[in-house]
Write a protein that holds these residues in place. Structure first.
Motif, PDB file in Angstrom:
ATOM      1  N   ASP A 224      40.264  15.187 -73.384  1.00 25.44           N
ATOM      2  CA  ASP A 224      41.503  14.960 -72.466  1.00 25.44           C
ATOM      3  C   ASP A 224      42.243  13.730 -71.647  1.00 25.44           C
ATOM      4  N   ALA A 225      40.990  14.158 -70.879  1.00 30.94           N
ATOM      5  CA  ALA A 225      41.651  13.576 -68.730  1.00 30.94           C
ATOM      6  C   ALA A 225      40.901  12.494 -69.186  1.00 30.94           C
ATOM      7  N   TRP A 226      40.283  12.423 -69.790  1.00 26.71           N
ATOM      8  CA  TRP A 226      39.938  10.809 -69.893  1.00 26.71           C
ATOM      9  C   TRP A 226      39.638   9.270 -71.279  1.00 26.71           C
ATOM     10  N   ILE A 227      39.913  10.089 -71.990  1.00 32.76           N
ATOM     11  CA  ILE A 227      40.013   9.934 -73.684  1.00 32.76           C
ATOM     12  C   ILE A 227      40.282   8.806 -73.439  1.00 32.76           C
ATOM     13  N   ASN A 228      42.225   8.406 -72.804  1.00 30.29           N
ATOM     14  CA  ASN A 228      43.096   7.557 -73.575  1.00 30.29           C
ATOM     15  C   ASN A 228      43.003   6.696 -72.047  1.00 30.29           C
ATOM     16  N   SER A 229      41.867   6.949 -71.527  1.00 33.66           N
ATOM     17  CA  SER A 229      42.204   6.086 -69.787  1.00 33.66           C
ATOM     18  C   SER A 229      42.198   4.811 -70.235  1.00 33.66           C
ATOM     19  N   PRO A 230      42.428   3.775 -69.684  1.00 34.29           N
ATOM     20  CA  PRO A 230      42.369   2.807 -69.638  1.00 34.29           C
ATOM     21  C   PRO A 230      40.882   2.117 -69.440  1.00 34.29           C
ATOM     22  N   LEU A 231      40.288   2.616 -68.794  1.00 32.88           N
ATOM     23  CA  LEU A 231      38.863   2.249 -67.906  1.00 32.88           C
ATOM     24  C   LEU A 231      38.240   1.791 -69.303  1.00 32.88           C
ATOM     25  N   LEU A 232      38.574   2.579 -69.972  1.00 35.39           N
ATOM     26  CA  LEU A 232      37.649   2.159 -71.745  1.00 35.39           C
ATOM     27  C   LEU A 232      36.874   1.147 -72.224  1.00 35.39           C
ATOM     28  N   LYS A 233      38.459   0.183 -72.025  1.00 37.92           N
ATOM     29  CA  LYS A 233      38.384  -1.154 -72.035  1.00 37.92           C
ATOM     30  C   LYS A 233      37.829  -1.930 -71.468  1.00 37.92           C
TER      31      LYS A 233
END
Length: 848
Positions: A224-233
């Motif tokens: 949950d620390a990064w799964i919704n991070s905008p970096l993935l886009k």
């Protein structure tokens, strides 16, 4: 301060202002606050915290005020360090983001509470997700801190209970460790699923290494620390994170929260910041690509009148209020605890009024006491409360990143996890959402391909439990499920099929009528019976011929009947053994053999008269005396000690041999011993008489028949011992047929040949015959034999010319110790008186 963390700070300010304006919650009480940026640095966090605790902060520019509670931080590692400091002051620390399982330990962190779920629930949710898709071989990469280590330890503990094994377990200490992790990931290529329990700043270096290694076929599970991070886009990471899945906090709704986040409107906005904290100015410069520094001429100046409405930033995006919402709940939890303190009944059970009636000076530990007992319903109609560990219930949304039709990587909600649901029903998931275009099932992640039914797993030495070889089940064993650890034994009288995935009745083996061997044997039996019948008819039709009458055709008929009975006894061996056929198999055969041997040797008129201790016996009496004991033994064997049908599975694996067994070997030993004794006696006598000259060579035929019988018996012993199952039974039948037809061929076929092809010889009336044992002068030492009247046929007593009989025509071998095989007191005296016209020839015409 990043746009996301700035949004969290603005959310806290919004909640405090909303509470201060609420007349029902904390009336006449105003909450104050001060915001510091931790900069993801433990040293800065501790430095600024200690400064505040030492000097406090001004309230309405009058007196310094020490904080009663702290909200933060986003990092578990920093929260651990900060908790140790706050424990000494009994100041409660309410986190909205720190999820390390270690913080649930109240012995070490008694003042820590959080509004976000613990990693314990997240590890449980991920383990449940892996179980749903049956991913058995998983690699883990975690941050080298309390957050990563605690989460991975919890995940491994729960996943191994579900049969999952870990391909590799690595910790990301620094950014340069990403290259080493890439090498490990490429080495363990069979692990298609990789769990990443890392922090958001670790995403970039690790994703870059994955792009360089072209590992686009992996399924990444994010925390949950990064799964919704905008970096993935980031378009560069599109192929790497396509199909990436993970659990994120459930989105919340904050009523009245500004859609455009106009709370920050530049340095001159109502949200004032202290000079030491330039984060809003930095955010403004980063968002509008301008600068507040008048000395920089290259970049345009910021005016403060720029509008956030037309700018898409992470700060302005309020559609994904996750940690902003937990921040909102943290503020309201503290507010409700204060409300319980100030609205307690002086005469009721209020802890503060009962023990500390002076509430004007609130101590932090008092707030901590009420904070642990807080309980209220927030706007999503869920109850907000803390358990004994300071944790709240977990409610996650399952997110998967997929490339849409426009080629853009987008997050999609495909399931949820609620820890308050009954056991086994916490996870709700849409499996079809995990399928990519053209896929029919979600890719698997296994160390070894599943063993198909009919095989079992064999663990590889020194490897994980998920790595194994598949070997087929042994004969007689089966496995009807995939990935079976053991093969099951088939029930009695059942055997595994060719695929070893089920058991079928064991095929029964016996001499079946459809068996080619049985058909062949039956043809031989039928042929023997037809030949026996033909010989019998022929002997009867030509019964008056000298060749037939000279050897006593009545006794020939008895021999033919015994041969037919012997052939018919072989039919008892055909078909499945039953309670009727088993008792008569060996017993009937041995009886028929005994009668056949006696008849085959003594049917010739030469042996009609036997003198044994002075008793003159006819052939019938001799047969009864000699075969009677054998018949009695066989009948007793059939009635008392008869074998019974048994099912033998020990002879051939996978074959159920039906046979007769269970009788005592003593019966068979007695029968064979008696039969062998008679055979030896008859064969010995035939050896001593086969050289006697006779016009039809009868002694030689008797000798050859006995020789054939003995040779067949000798050949039968090794043949029978070298065969098993139905072939041993077929050997018995073949031996019986060979004996019967061998005796036919040696005794009767020569007569048939003479009758058909040498009719003159067959009708020769000059045939001398054997007279009773009477006329031969014996030595003085020999006992005198009584004379018996002769019963010669009329045609033999008629006056016929008799040729000169030389010593080559008849030869009499007088009994001597060298020729006798009988006991010394048992002598057989044979005389061959030749008659002509009823008169005996003188002894000078013999050769003795």
């Amino acid at each position: 301060m990043t746009p996301r963390t700035l949004q969290w700070a603005v959310t806290m300010v919004f909640a405090i202002r909303e509470i201060n304006q609420n007349d029902k919650l904390l009336p006449n009480v105003t909450l104050g606050y001060i915001i510091y940026d931790s900069c993801f640095s433990m040293s800065k966090t501790l430095e600024r915290s200690l400064k505040v605790f030492e000097y406090g902060f001004e309230v309405q520019k009058e007196t310094p005020c020490l904080p009663h509670a702290v909200i933060g931080t986003s990092s578990s590692a920093i929260s651990v360090a900060l908790s140790h400091v706050l424990n000494s002051l009994s100041i409660p620390l309410v986190s909205y983001h720190a999820s390390c399982k270690c913080l649930s330990d109240k012995k070490q962190f008694p003042c820590f509470l959080r509004t976000n779920p613990s990693d314990t629930y997240q590890a449980t949710a991920i383990a449940a997700l892996i179980e749903v898709f049956q991913w058995e071989y998983v690699g883990t990469v975690a941050a080298d801190d309390e957050y990563g280590k605690g989460a991975v330890t919890q995940f491994i503990s729960e996943s191994e209970e579900k049969g999952v094994c870990i391909a590799f377990q690595e910790y990301l200490k620094k950014s340069r460790d990403a290259e080493n992790i890439l090498n490990i990931v490429m080495k363990e290529s069979r692990a298609r699923v990789i769990l990443l329990f890392i922090r958001e700043p670790d995403i970039n270096p690790l994703a870059q290494q994955l792009v360089q290694g072209n590992l686009s076929g992996k399924i990444l599970i994010g925390s949950d620390a990064w799964i919704n991070s905008p970096l993935l886009k980031n378009p560069e990471y599109k192929n790497i994170f396509d199909g990436c899945v993970g659990f994120a906090l459930r989105r919340g709704e904050i009523p009245g929260f500004p859609r455009n986040t106009t709370s920050v409107d530049g340095p001159n906005s109502p949200l004032k910041v202290k000079p030491m904290d330039m984060a809003p100015s930095e955010f403004w410069e980063m968002t509008f690509k301008c600068t507040w520094n008048v000395e920089i001429k290259i970049i345009k100046r910021c005016t403060g009148r720029e509008q956030l409405d037309g700018v898409q930033t992470e700060f302005a995006d309020v559609s994904e209020l996750r940690y902003s919402y937990t921040t909102y709940l943290a503020v309201y939890a503290i507010a409700h605890a204060l409300h319980d303190i100030y609205t307690g009944d002086p005469d009721g059970g209020s802890f503060l009024y009962k023990h500390f009636p002076n509430t004007t000076k609130l101590e932090p530990w008092q707030l901590l006491y009420y904070l642990r007992k807080v309980n209220f319903v927030y706007n999503l109609h869920d109850v907000m409360s803390f358990d004994e560990n300071g944790d709240t219930s977990a409610m996650y949304e399952l997110i998967i990143w997929k490339i849409d039709h426009d080629g853009i990587l987008q997050a999609n909600i495909v399931g949820s996890f609620n820890s308050s649901e009954p056991l086994g029903k916490e996870l709700s998931i849409n499996k079809n959402a995990f399928l990519k275009s053209g896929q029919h099932k979600v890719p698997s992640s296994v160390c070894s391909e599943p063993c198909s039914p009919g095989m079992r797993k064999v663990a590889l030495k020194g490897g994980p439990v998920c790595c194994f070889d598949c070997i087929p089940c042994s004969d007689g064993e089966y496995s009807n499920i995939s990935n079976s650890n053991n093969c099951n034994h088939c029930p009695d009288y059942f055997w595994s099929n060719n695929q070893h995935d089920s058991c079928v009745p064991i095929p029964e083996e016996f001499l079946s009528l459809s068996d080619p061997i049985v058909v062949t044997l039956l043809l031989f039996v039928l042929f023997g019976l037809m030949v026996t019948l033909a010989i019998g008819v022929l002997m009867y039709y030509y019964r008056n011929l000298p060749i037939v009458y000279a050897t006593n055709h009545k006794q020939s008929n008895v021999l033919l009947i015994s041969l037919a009975a012997l052939l018919c006894s072989s039919l008892a061996f055909i078909g499945p053994p039953t309670s009727i056929t088993c008792p008569i198999r060996e017993s009937s055969t041995c009886s028929c053999l005994t009668v056949t041997v006696l008849n085959g040797f003594s049917f010739w008129e030469f042996f009609w008269d036997i003198w044994w201790y002075g008793i003159n016996m006819t052939p019938f009496i001799a047969h009864v005396i000699l075969s009677g004991p054998q018949v009695v033994i066989c009948v007793t064997w059939a009635l008392v000690g008869a074998p019974h049908p048994v099912r033998n599975v020990q002879i051939h694996r996978g074959v159920l041999v039906l046979e007769c067994s269970g009788d005592s070997p003593a019966w068979l030993a007695c029968v064979l011993t008696y039969l062998g004794l008679l055979t030896i006696i008859c064969f010995s006598l035939s050896v001593q008489t086969y050289k006697l000259s006779w016009i039809f060579n009868e002694p030689k035929f008797i000798y050859f028949s006995m020789l054939c019988f003995c040779l067949i018996c000798l050949a039968f012993i090794p043949a029978y011992n070298s065969t098993e199952g139905k072939f041993s039974v077929a050997t018995k039948v073949l031996a019986i047929i060979a004996i019967a037809e061998g005796i036919q061929g040696c005794v009767f076929i020569p007569k048939c040949y003479i009758i058909f092809f040498k009719p003159k010889k067959a009708s020769n009336h000059s045939i001398p015959t054997l007279s009773p044992l009477s006329s031969l002068p014996l030595s003085s030492s020999s006992p005198q034999l009584p004379q018996t009247p002769s019963t010669q046929p009329q045609f033999l007593n008629s006056p016929l010319p008799l040729p000169n009989i030389s010593s080559s025509l008849f030869q009499l071998h007088a009994p001597s110790p060298q020729l006798s095989i009988l006991p010394p007191h048992f002598f057989l005296f044979l005389t061959l008186p030749i008659t002509r016209e009823g008169k005996k020839l003188p002894m000078s015409n013999y050769t003795t």
